[in-house]
Design a protein around this motif. Structure first.
Motif, PDB file in Angstrom:
ATOM      1  N   ALA A  88       0.842  -1.201   0.000  1.00 13.56           N
ATOM      2  CA  ALA A  88       0.000   0.000   0.000  1.00 13.56           C
ATOM      3  C   ALA A  88       0.872   1.244   0.000  1.00 13.56           C
ATOM      4  O   ALA A  88       1.905   1.298   0.681  1.00 13.56           O
ATOM      5  CB  ALA A  88      -0.926   0.008   1.220  1.00 13.56           C
ATOM      6  N   VAL A  89       0.451   2.246  -0.780  1.00 13.08           N
ATOM      7  CA  VAL A  89       1.043   3.583  -0.712  1.00 13.08           C
ATOM      8  C   VAL A  89       0.089   4.436   0.112  1.00 13.08           C
ATOM      9  O   VAL A  89      -1.063   4.648  -0.281  1.00 13.08           O
ATOM     10  CB  VAL A  89       1.244   4.196  -2.111  1.00 13.08           C
ATOM     11  CG1 VAL A  89       1.844   5.594  -1.989  1.00 13.08           C
ATOM     12  CG2 VAL A  89       2.138   3.310  -2.959  1.00 13.08           C
ATOM     13  N   GLU A  96      -0.965   7.991   2.062  1.00 13.64           N
ATOM     14  CA  GLU A  96      -0.790   9.425   1.836  1.00 13.64           C
ATOM     15  C   GLU A  96      -0.094  10.109   3.004  1.00 13.64           C
ATOM     16  O   GLU A  96       0.662  11.061   2.820  1.00 13.64           O
ATOM     17  CB  GLU A  96      -2.160  10.067   1.591  1.00 13.64           C
ATOM     18  CG  GLU A  96      -2.102  11.506   1.107  1.00 13.64           C
ATOM     19  CD  GLU A  96      -1.578  11.657  -0.306  1.00 13.64           C
ATOM     20  OE1 GLU A  96      -1.246  12.794  -0.678  1.00 13.64           O
ATOM     21  OE2 GLU A  96      -1.493  10.650  -1.039  1.00 13.64           O
ATOM     22  N   GLN A 150      -5.681   6.873   1.331  1.00  8.95           N
ATOM     23  CA  GLN A 150      -4.955   6.680   0.077  1.00  8.95           C
ATOM     24  C   GLN A 150      -5.532   7.585  -1.002  1.00  8.95           C
ATOM     25  O   GLN A 150      -6.736   7.831  -1.051  1.00  8.95           O
ATOM     26  CB  GLN A 150      -5.061   5.223  -0.387  1.00  8.95           C
ATOM     27  CG  GLN A 150      -4.335   4.241   0.502  1.00  8.95           C
ATOM     28  CD  GLN A 150      -4.446   2.828  -0.033  1.00  8.95           C
ATOM     29  OE1 GLN A 150      -5.513   2.221   0.004  1.00  8.95           O
ATOM     30  NE2 GLN A 150      -3.343   2.295  -0.538  1.00  8.95           N
ATOM     31  N   ASN A 151      -4.649   8.060  -1.879  1.00 11.63           N
ATOM     32  CA  ASN A 151      -5.016   8.903  -3.000  1.00 11.63           C
ATOM     33  C   ASN A 151      -4.314   8.345  -4.235  1.00 11.63           C
ATOM     34  O   ASN A 151      -3.141   8.642  -4.476  1.00 11.63           O
ATOM     35  CB  ASN A 151      -4.587  10.347  -2.725  1.00 11.63           C
ATOM     36  CG  ASN A 151      -5.006  11.319  -3.809  1.00 11.63           C
ATOM     37  OD1 ASN A 151      -5.143  10.948  -4.963  1.00 11.63           O
ATOM     38  ND2 ASN A 151      -5.189  12.573  -3.446  1.00 11.63           N
ATOM     39  N   PRO A 152      -4.991   7.475  -5.002  1.00  8.80           N
ATOM     40  CA  PRO A 152      -4.309   6.814  -6.121  1.00  8.80           C
ATOM     41  C   PRO A 152      -3.655   7.779  -7.109  1.00  8.80           C
ATOM     42  O   PRO A 152      -2.552   7.528  -7.594  1.00  8.80           O
ATOM     43  CB  PRO A 152      -5.426   6.007  -6.780  1.00  8.80           C
ATOM     44  CG  PRO A 152      -6.444   5.790  -5.707  1.00  8.80           C
ATOM     45  CD  PRO A 152      -6.386   7.013  -4.853  1.00  8.80           C
ATOM     46  N   ALA A 207      -0.375   9.059  -5.737  1.00  7.73           N
ATOM     47  CA  ALA A 207       0.673   8.049  -5.807  1.00  7.73           C
ATOM     48  C   ALA A 207       1.235   7.951  -7.223  1.00  7.73           C
ATOM     49  O   ALA A 207       2.453   7.836  -7.420  1.00  7.73           O
ATOM     50  CB  ALA A 207       0.123   6.702  -5.352  1.00  7.73           C
ATOM     51  N   PRO A 240      -0.997   1.306  -7.142  1.00  9.06           N
ATOM     52  CA  PRO A 240      -2.163   2.192  -6.961  1.00  9.06           C
ATOM     53  C   PRO A 240      -3.182   2.074  -8.078  1.00  9.06           C
ATOM     54  O   PRO A 240      -4.378   2.294  -7.854  1.00  9.06           O
ATOM     55  CB  PRO A 240      -1.556   3.600  -6.892  1.00  9.06           C
ATOM     56  CG  PRO A 240      -0.181   3.479  -7.419  1.00  9.06           C
ATOM     57  CD  PRO A 240       0.257   2.061  -7.204  1.00  9.06           C
ATOM     58  N   SER A 267      -5.433  -1.052  -7.297  1.00  2.00           N
ATOM     59  CA  SER A 267      -6.388  -0.834  -6.207  1.00  2.00           C
ATOM     60  C   SER A 267      -7.335   0.327  -6.491  1.00  2.00           C
ATOM     61  O   SER A 267      -8.469   0.338  -6.004  1.00  2.00           O
ATOM     62  CB  SER A 267      -5.643  -0.562  -4.893  1.00  2.00           C
ATOM     63  OG  SER A 267      -4.927   0.661  -4.962  1.00  2.00           O
ATOM     64  N   GLY A 268      -6.894   1.287  -7.317  1.00  2.27           N
ATOM     65  CA  GLY A 268      -7.651   2.522  -7.485  1.00  2.27           C
ATOM     66  C   GLY A 268      -8.582   2.565  -8.674  1.00  2.27           C
ATOM     67  O   GLY A 268      -9.463   3.428  -8.732  1.00  2.27           O
ATOM     68  N   GLN A 328      -9.297   6.415  -1.214  1.00  2.35           N
ATOM     69  CA  GLN A 328      -9.574   5.062  -0.760  1.00  2.35           C
ATOM     70  C   GLN A 328      -9.098   4.896   0.671  1.00  2.35           C
ATOM     71  O   GLN A 328      -8.307   5.700   1.182  1.00  2.35           O
ATOM     72  CB  GLN A 328      -8.877   4.036  -1.660  1.00  2.35           C
ATOM     73  CG  GLN A 328      -9.447   3.951  -3.060  1.00  2.35           C
ATOM     74  CD  GLN A 328      -8.805   2.860  -3.877  1.00  2.35           C
ATOM     75  OE1 GLN A 328      -7.632   2.953  -4.238  1.00  2.35           O
ATOM     76  NE2 GLN A 328      -9.560   1.808  -4.173  1.00  2.35           N
TER      77      GLN A 328
END
Length: 413
Positions: A224-225, A227, A244-246, A249, A280, A283-284, A296
């Motif tokens: 996972a990346v 934020e 998270q902010n795809p 990333a 990302p 998942s995004g 997310q």
């Protein structure tokens, strides 16, 4: 190889045409010929609905005009340079709230009076970008001096003492680092060091620091990346830590790809492609309606932001740049397919064939939620930057793949 060539050629034509249409919109509707600077609050057809000026967007538009003037021959037009200089002079006169202090406003009136200040570094970062790019196209040393002075102030706030930003240090506030801070600094390191070996050496250590900090946002054993992380590089508790902010990333990904290229580090390039592009995106990307979710939650919980499932213009712009850059660097056909997937969705859903420019805010289903073309955060930046960078990369890719010229005919005997 032939199929890839056809794909690249087709996208080059579409991107060039779209960049021309987008820039025509801003050139026609955004210039304030009375007070200087630019309007960003523009409706679908370019009508002005608010004359407030946002320093982020003033700096971004100056940078955009100068970049186009410098990089693409067809934009080397006097009216573009003059508009950029007028925007730069507006910033010089009015961006700072209380000169000689360096803190810049977030919002100004049409005539330049400060309205609002943010307790962040971003107005100052876009001021620096604008001044440095103006220096590159004009040679006016005033602009470079402004850029370097502001850069020194930003680094001081980030690495030494943030007190000048005006944020209260409350006992319960977690010591967190949003990814945007080292990202913006890494972008400025590249901006200031471009075509200047001395400045590139000067900021090299800072660039390494920024890249290290960004890479720490890969958490959960590389799955996972995130934020926001703690200042010592750990996951934070609660919604803040799981956020998270795809699109962010992916933007960080292409910043890091450029850094890896400058460093000559293929292992880092491969890591960035895996963790900041593919991860990302997987998942995004919305499997039902297409497009990238805005926000997310890393645990799959419902994000608290009302707009979490919307599709916004800028994450898709950044994804286009990231995947085409990844393909340019690696030659991996998977990345070219992902570029085409994102670009097809983006051109189909965001662009306005009737009035030009792109809509910025769509529902999850891809329907236009806001008909405005600009506002407090959307201006002449993400869309034209995406298109310009893609055009530049596509031109280089096609030139590299072009067949060699036929040999000259033999000389007569």
């Amino acid at each position: 190889m032939e199929k890839a060539q056809e794909t690249l050629q087709a996208w080059k034509g579409r991107v060039e045409q779209e960049l021309d249409r987008v820039m025509a919109f801003w050139l026609e509707h955004s210039h304030d010929h009375e007070h200087g600077g630019f309007f960003s609050c523009l409706g679908r057809g370019g009508q002005l609905y608010d004359d407030l000026k946002y320093v982020w967007l003033q700096g971004r538009q100056v940078w955009m005009y100068c970049h186009l003037y410098r990089k693409l021959e067809r934009f080397r037009r006097p009216e573009l340079l003059e508009a950029a200089k007028a925007g730069g002079e507006f910033l010089l006169r009015f961006a700072r709230v209380a000169p000689p202090g360096q803190k810049c406003a977030f919002v100004l009136t049409r005539a330049g009076s400060p309205v609002k200040v943010q307790r962040t570094i971003f107005s100052e970062c876009f001021y620096t970008m604008a001044m440095d790019e103006l220096w590159k196209v004009t040679g006016d040393a005033r602009y470079q001096g402004e850029a370097l002075d502001m850069m020194a102030q930003i680094v001081h706030w980030v690495q030494e003492d943030p007190a000048g930003l005006g944020r209260s240090q409350l006992a319960g506030t977690p010591a967190s680092e949003p990814m945007a801070i080292p990202m913006m600094l890494l972008g400025l390191v590249e901006q200031l060091g471009e075509e200047d070996e001395g400045l590139a050496r000067h900021y090299a250590e800072l660039g390494d620091w920024c890249a290290h900090r960004i890479l720490q946002h890969v958490q959960r054993d590389g799955q996972a990346v995130l934020e926001n992380i703690s200042e010592d590089g750990r996951e934070l508790p609660g919604c803040l830590g799981r956020h998270q902010n795809p699109g962010h990333a992916l933007e960080a990904g292409w910043f890091l790809l450029r850094y890896a290229l400058r460093k000559g580090d293929p292992a880092l390039r491969a890591h960035v492609i895996d963790k900041f592009l593919l991860l990302p995106f997987r998942s995004g990307w919305d499997p039902e309606h297409g497009g990238l979710f805005y926000f997310q939650d890393a645990d799959g919980l419902c994000p608290t932001q009302l707009e979490w499932s919307m599709k916004l213009w800028w994450p898709h712009s950044e994804a286009m740049v990231a995947f085409l850059m990844g393909y340019s660097d690696s030659g991996d056909p998977v990345l070219l397919r992902l570029f085409s997937q994102v670009a097809e969705y983006t051109f189909r859903q965001f662009r306005d064939p009737e009035h030009g420019e792109w809509f910025g805010y769509l529902s999850r289903e891809g329907k236009v939620a806001l008909t405005i073309k600009g506002g407090p955060f959307k201006g002449c930046f993400h869309v034209p930057r995406c298109l310009a960078l893609c055009e530049e990369m596509l031109t280089i890719l096609l030139r590299a793949r072009a067949p060699p010229p036929p040999p000259p005919p033999p000389a007569p005997q």
